[in-house]
Enzyme design. Structure first.
Site, PDB file in Angstrom:
ATOM      1  N   MET A 145      -1.992  -7.330   6.985  1.00 52.37           N
ATOM      2  CA  MET A 145      -2.988  -8.172   6.299  1.00 52.37           C
ATOM      3  C   MET A 145      -2.451  -8.777   5.008  1.00 52.37           C
ATOM      4  O   MET A 145      -3.222  -9.106   4.102  1.00 52.37           O
ATOM      5  CB  MET A 145      -4.226  -7.320   5.970  1.00 52.37           C
ATOM      6  N   SER A 146      -1.144  -8.896   4.899  1.00 56.42           N
ATOM      7  CA  SER A 146      -0.583  -9.412   3.649  1.00 56.42           C
ATOM      8  C   SER A 146       0.683 -10.210   3.936  1.00 56.42           C
ATOM      9  O   SER A 146       0.856 -10.719   5.033  1.00 56.42           O
ATOM     10  CB  SER A 146      -0.257  -8.235   2.715  1.00 56.42           C
ATOM     11  N   HIS A 191      -7.695   4.007   7.386  1.00 53.53           N
ATOM     12  CA  HIS A 191      -6.885   3.805   6.179  1.00 53.53           C
ATOM     13  C   HIS A 191      -6.213   5.102   5.725  1.00 53.53           C
ATOM     14  O   HIS A 191      -5.101   5.087   5.200  1.00 53.53           O
ATOM     15  CB  HIS A 191      -7.759   3.217   5.069  1.00 53.53           C
ATOM     16  N   ASN A 241       1.149   3.189  11.833  1.00 55.30           N
ATOM     17  CA  ASN A 241       0.298   3.578  12.970  1.00 55.30           C
ATOM     18  C   ASN A 241       0.663   2.694  14.164  1.00 55.30           C
ATOM     19  O   ASN A 241       1.264   1.643  13.995  1.00 55.30           O
ATOM     20  CB  ASN A 241      -1.193   3.364  12.618  1.00 55.30           C
ATOM     21  N   HIS A 283      -4.803  -9.272  -2.082  1.00 59.07           N
ATOM     22  CA  HIS A 283      -5.027  -9.618  -0.681  1.00 59.07           C
ATOM     23  C   HIS A 283      -6.107 -10.694  -0.572  1.00 59.07           C
ATOM     24  O   HIS A 283      -7.044 -10.723  -1.370  1.00 59.07           O
ATOM     25  CB  HIS A 283      -5.497  -8.392   0.112  1.00 59.07           C
ATOM     26  N   GLU A 320      -9.670  -9.346  -0.109  1.00 62.26           N
ATOM     27  CA  GLU A 320     -10.408  -8.872  -1.287  1.00 62.26           C
ATOM     28  C   GLU A 320     -11.268  -9.981  -1.882  1.00 62.26           C
ATOM     29  O   GLU A 320     -11.998  -9.749  -2.839  1.00 62.26           O
ATOM     30  CB  GLU A 320      -9.424  -8.372  -2.354  1.00 62.26           C
ATOM     31  N   ALA A 330       2.584  -2.088   4.373  1.00 64.35           N
ATOM     32  CA  ALA A 330       2.283  -1.137   5.438  1.00 64.35           C
ATOM     33  C   ALA A 330       1.774  -1.988   6.599  1.00 64.35           C
ATOM     34  O   ALA A 330       1.055  -2.963   6.384  1.00 64.35           O
ATOM     35  CB  ALA A 330       1.216  -0.165   4.968  1.00 64.35           C
ATOM     36  N   SER A 334       0.812  -1.218   0.000  1.00 66.88           N
ATOM     37  CA  SER A 334       0.000   0.000   0.000  1.00 66.88           C
ATOM     38  C   SER A 334       0.844   1.268   0.000  1.00 66.88           C
ATOM     39  O   SER A 334       1.636   1.494   0.902  1.00 66.88           O
ATOM     40  CB  SER A 334      -0.864   0.065   1.271  1.00 66.88           C
TER      41      SER A 334
HETATM   42  N1  HPA Z   1      -3.234  -3.552  11.285  1.00 64.07           N
HETATM   43  C1  HPA Z   1      -3.258  -4.321  10.164  1.00 64.07           C
HETATM   44  N2  HPA Z   1      -2.831  -3.905   9.001  1.00 64.07           N
HETATM   45  C2  HPA Z   1      -2.332  -2.660   8.916  1.00 64.07           C
HETATM   46  C3  HPA Z   1      -2.280  -1.805  10.026  1.00 64.07           C
HETATM   47  C4  HPA Z   1      -2.754  -2.288  11.279  1.00 64.07           C
HETATM   48  O1  HPA Z   1      -2.740  -1.589  12.309  1.00 64.07           O
HETATM   49  N3  HPA Z   1      -1.737  -0.641   9.601  1.00 64.07           N
HETATM   50  C5  HPA Z   1      -1.462  -0.796   8.284  1.00 64.07           C
HETATM   51  N4  HPA Z   1      -1.826  -2.019   7.864  1.00 64.07           N
END
Ligand code: HPA
Length: 269
Positions: free
Chosen positions: A209-210, A244, A233, A83, A86, A113, A30
């Site tokens: 998530m990947s 997001h 984050n 993903h 998806e 990310a 991402s």
């Molecule tokens: N959790 C899962 N996937 C993510 C996050 C998160 O906090 N930040 C960016 N992708």
């Protein structure tokens, strides 16, 4: 069509488009796809035109395959990955890695990310191991013996030599590169604070998530793996709320450093 036939069909198609020898596959997460814009003499192919290829649906993922030279290496870059959340089956999510292996790549650079469990937003994290918490495995089903073993060893999924090089390169470039364990969830929900307390207890440094499915297939295929997470984050429960937009914003802020790091690592591996 068997999986092997699909892989071969896609490889032939890509070769017809000008994709020749591949040194490294790049899977750009991402907001990190811009690295592919720096590939020289690029051959660009829309995902929609590639046989047996998935569809990328998330904003911030371009949906293009870019082949060419980066840092003196022949790379095949995914500008936008697939993903599981998806709705793509895992054989679709991981198909590009199978194709990279079939094109004789030596290694694959996997980026994402991720939420920070022990690291804060803006950090680049070298992945030194992962925890597969998806409840899935892309190798479930008949094993493709021609590609790899039934029971792949995951003891050194993330190549130790690549990790050493990444640290030396980061040091030399004055880039703060942290390291840690990536824990993969399916998404698309972010985690709950309780899940993050659990993740921290069992040794996760980042969550996302990947990546996990692609790395499993890379290991199965004998590809060396380098993984880099951009921490966007604090994970759930460690900051007020998650969205997001923040993920995209922080990625935008650190992508310059990210690109420099990857390009310099590619020169050395
Ligand atoms: N959790 C899962 N996937 C993510 C996050 C998160 O906090 N930040 C960016 N992708």
């Amino acid at each position: 069509m068997t999986m092997m036939d699909k892989i071969k069909e896609t490889v032939v198609f890509l070769q017809e488009q000008g994709v020749e020898n591949v040194d490294f596959g790049l899977i750009l997460g991402s907001g990190l796809g811009e690295l592919a814009d720096e590939i020289s003499n690029p051959v660009m192919i829309d995902y929609a035109d590639i046989p047996n290829w998935g569809k990328s649906t998330v904003a911030g993922h371009a949906g293009k395959l870019v082949y060419g030279t980066l840092s003196g290496k022949k790379v095949l870059a995914l500008q936008g990955r697939f993903h599981f959340y998806e709705g793509n089956p895992l054989d679709v999510v991981t198909f590009p890695v199978r194709v990279m292996a079939e094109l004789d790549a030596t290694g694959v650079v996997v980026t994402n990310a991720a939420g920070g469990v022990t690291h804060g937003p803006g950090t680049l994290m070298l992945i030194n191991d992962h925890i597969n918490f998806t409840g899935q495995n892309p190798l479930i089903g008949e094993n493709l013996d021609a590609y790899g073993p039934r029971f792949p060893d995951m003891s050194s999924a993330y190549d130790k030599g690549y990790q050493a090089t990444a640290k030396i390169v980061a040091d030399r470039a004055g880039i703060d590169l942290q390291e840690g364990v990536y824990m993969g969830f399916t998404g698309p929900t972010y985690e709950t604070p309780a899940e993050i307390r659990f993740a921290e207890t069992i040794g996760a440094d980042a969550v996302g998530m990947s990546t996990v499915p692609e790395v499993i297939i890379a290991v199965h295929s004998g590809l060396r793996v380098l993984g880099i997470s951009a921490i966007t984050n604090h994970a759930a429960g460690k900051q007020a709320e998650l969205n997001h937009e923040e993920v995209v914003e922080v990625t935008t802020r650190i992508k310059g450093t990210f690109k420099t790091l990857i390009k310099q690592i590619l020169e050395e591996i």
